[in-house]
Scaffold this active site. Structure first.
Site, short mmCIF file in Angstrom:
data_model
loop_
_atom_site.label_atom_id
_atom_site.label_comp_id
_atom_site.label_asym_id
_atom_site.label_seq_id
_atom_site.Cartn_x
_atom_site.Cartn_y
_atom_site.Cartn_z
N CYS A 172 0.83 -1.20 0.00
CA CYS A 172 0.00 0.00 0.00
C CYS A 172 0.87 1.26 0.00
O CYS A 172 1.64 1.49 -0.92
CB CYS A 172 -0.97 -0.04 1.19
SG CYS A 172 -2.32 1.14 1.11
N ALA A 173 0.77 2.08 1.02
CA ALA A 173 1.58 3.29 1.12
C ALA A 173 2.98 2.98 1.67
O ALA A 173 3.91 3.77 1.48
CB ALA A 173 0.89 4.32 2.01
#
Length: 180
Positions: free
Chosen positions: A101-102
């Site tokens: 994800c991030a």
């Protein structure tokens, strides 16, 4: 042993899915709370980590580190001295580094992605410093494994199980979870 780093504001689906899959595949996963053992995810789910960043040790038992995404969890991982030391330890010892994800942005900021293919959550591509950005659900480049977000957590966890346990363990785990 795999360290799964949990910081305040982590993405629950990513963290718990991957930890669960790796444990089902027979791997020892130790959750490490960044800043303490009591950590609350981005959506209000509170967990108690197995240990914290003051007690965790970087030694020959370590095989992989795992960074889930989420906000502000990713920012908190990025600020952690222990996460930075763990990434440096893994790079120096040719160990696996994984993020979803991030969280691949943390790897970009710490120089882990230089010359590597990496996936991330849409909008974080510019944070993957030195990487060849991939839009594949899961990217594997040497000892660095990255993924895009909550919907890819199952595929990511099974790929990690295949790499760190075995193809057979990943297949059996996936079949047991009706992922075949």
């Amino acid at each position: 042993m795999i360290y799964a780093f949990l910081a305040q504001g982590f993405e629950e689906i990513e963290a718990i899915t991957v930890i669960d899959i790796l444990r089902r595949a027979g791997k020892e996963v130790v959750t490490v709370g960044i800043g303490g053992r009591n950590i609350t995810g981005a959506h209000g789910i509170a967990v108690t980590a197995d240990t914290d960043d003051q007690s965790a040790q970087l030694d020959e038992r370590l095989e992989m580190v795992f960074l889930p995404g989420g906000m502000p969890g990713t920012l908190n991982l990025d600020k952690s001295d222990f996460v930075e030391k763990a990434l440096a330890y893994c790079m120096a010892n040719d160990l696996y580094i994984s993020a979803i994800c991030a969280a691949p942005s943390v790897l970009g900021h710490k120089g882990v992605l230089e010359g590597k293919k990496a996936s991330c959550y849409p909008g974080f591509e510019k944070e993957l410093k030195g990487a060849e950005v991939s839009y594949d659900p899961v990217s594997v480049d040497g000892r660095v494994i990255t993924s895009r977000g909550p919907a890819t957590a199952m595929a990511f966890g099974l790929k990690l199980a295949e790499i760190i346990a075995s193809a057979e363990a990943a297949k059996k785990t996936g079949e047991g979870m009706l992922c075949s």
